[in-house]
Design a protein around this motif. Structure first.
Motif, PDB file in Angstrom:
ATOM      1  N   GLU A 146     -13.306 -18.146  -2.167  1.00 53.71           N
ATOM      2  CA  GLU A 146     -13.264 -16.821  -2.772  1.00 53.71           C
ATOM      3  C   GLU A 146     -14.074 -15.821  -1.962  1.00 53.71           C
ATOM      4  N   VAL A 147     -15.210 -16.290  -1.453  1.00 52.06           N
ATOM      5  CA  VAL A 147     -16.110 -15.400  -0.724  1.00 52.06           C
ATOM      6  C   VAL A 147     -15.694 -15.262   0.738  1.00 52.06           C
ATOM      7  N   ALA A 148     -15.392 -16.396   1.369  1.00 54.84           N
ATOM      8  CA  ALA A 148     -15.183 -16.400   2.814  1.00 54.84           C
ATOM      9  C   ALA A 148     -13.744 -16.077   3.218  1.00 54.84           C
ATOM     10  N   LYS A 149     -12.774 -16.502   2.426  1.00 58.61           N
ATOM     11  CA  LYS A 149     -11.384 -16.346   2.844  1.00 58.61           C
ATOM     12  C   LYS A 149     -10.896 -14.923   2.584  1.00 58.61           C
ATOM     13  N   ARG A 150     -10.230 -14.352   3.531  1.00 60.64           N
ATOM     14  CA  ARG A 150      -9.673 -13.004   3.379  1.00 60.64           C
ATOM     15  C   ARG A 150      -8.429 -13.093   2.500  1.00 60.64           C
ATOM     16  N   LEU A 151      -8.466 -12.427   1.374  1.00 60.43           N
ATOM     17  CA  LEU A 151      -7.347 -12.438   0.442  1.00 60.43           C
ATOM     18  C   LEU A 151      -6.446 -11.250   0.766  1.00 60.43           C
ATOM     19  N   GLU A 152      -5.310 -11.543   1.346  1.00 60.51           N
ATOM     20  CA  GLU A 152      -4.399 -10.490   1.784  1.00 60.51           C
ATOM     21  C   GLU A 152      -3.728  -9.813   0.589  1.00 60.51           C
TER      22      GLU A 152
END
Length: 288
Positions: free
Chosen positions: A195-201
């Motif tokens: 949730e924090v690290a992954k870029r949510l497109e």
């Protein structure tokens, strides 16, 4: 592989466009009410931007998306928010979406939504595997975002907005979910890190909508929702304003040791009485 289901005339960046209509951006012309012509566990990212409200069977389509996705794939869904009257009467919309929808996309007992979103309702439990039968799928909700009508921009905190959304119409007009496809063991710590690290497109237009909302919140608010104030409080407020406006006049009248305040009216000279005029004429005759 990255796909955009219902891509329309502008598909998401670096995606294979799937649509029923052969637009220039469509790579695979396909009715996504039917099984998606892709292999199992072959997709890393799925974009569904304002497309799933048109499907005939949402559960079946979600099952197909789950089938073709890899473990830890990300699915972004943007859809009309159900509690807007303009969406309720749209005859083309076959599916509805709100904060409760993710409950029906997983059998996992936790990680559905923020509990603060549901203080109007009893505890929301995930569906059991028996409810799905053989159609088991596990989409974990990573993020859920709402987009509000201009009247509500910057006026309320998140708890108040949650109460308004679920108790009144025409508060929010759009909802966006980011879902994590889970097909193998995964820890809560790992999900939290994603949730924090992954870029949510997300679609480009969503970014524009969010910028407009922030600009609106920074500016002056043109509306005040009087229907949230009681009649008694309105009367009290208006009476207090009248007292404050009259108080300077009272202070002026109290000056000068209790003398009466001078009248602000302009005095006009009074006409002389008729008797006075007659006497003046009589004196003038006697002098002659």
């Amino acid at each position: 592989m990255r796909i955009d289901i219902g891509c329309g005339q502008k598909k998401h960046l670096n995606c294979i466009g799937i649509d029923r209509i052969a637009y220039k951006s469509t790579d695979i012309v396909h009715d996504y009410n039917e099984p998606i012509p892709l292999e199992n566990d072959s997709v890393d990212f799925v974009m569904c931007s304002h497309s799933l409200q048109y499907v005939d069977d949402l559960h079946q389509v979600m099952k197909e998306i789950y089938r073709i996705c890899k473990h830890k794939a990300i699915v972004c869904i943007v859809a009309p928010y159900a509690h807007a009257t303009v969406h309720m009467v749209n005859p083309r919309f076959k599916q509805q979406f709100n904060e409760h929808s993710p409950k029906y996309w997983t059998t996992h007992p936790g990680r559905l939504q923020d509990e603060n979103e549901f203080f109007l309702y009893p505890p929301m439990l995930a569906l059991q595997q028996k409810d799905f039968g053989q159609d088991v799928m596990d989409f974990r909700l990573l993020r859920m975002e709402f987009f509000y009508f201009p009247t509500y921009h910057g006026l309320y905190n998140e708890v108040e907005l949650g109460l308004l959304r679920q108790s009144q119409l025409n508060v929010a007009h759009q909802i966006m979910y980011h879902l994590l496809v889970v097909k193998d063991q995964i820890s809560e710590t790992e999900i939290a890190g994603m949730e924090v690290a992954k870029r949510l497109e997300e679609p480009d237009y969503v970014k524009g909508q969010r910028m407009q909302m922030s600009e609106k919140e920074e500016g002056d608010q043109p509306f005040y929702l009087d229907h949230f104030r009681s009649d008694s409080s309105t009367d009290e407020d208006s009476s207090s304003i009248e007292i404050e406006e009259k108080s300077p006049l009272l202070e002026q009248s109290s000056r000068g040791g209790g003398s009466k305040p001078k009248s602000s009216r302009i005095k006009t000279p009074s006409k002389p009485k008729r008797k006075t005029i007659i006497r003046k004429k009589a004196k003038a005759r006697n002098k002659r």
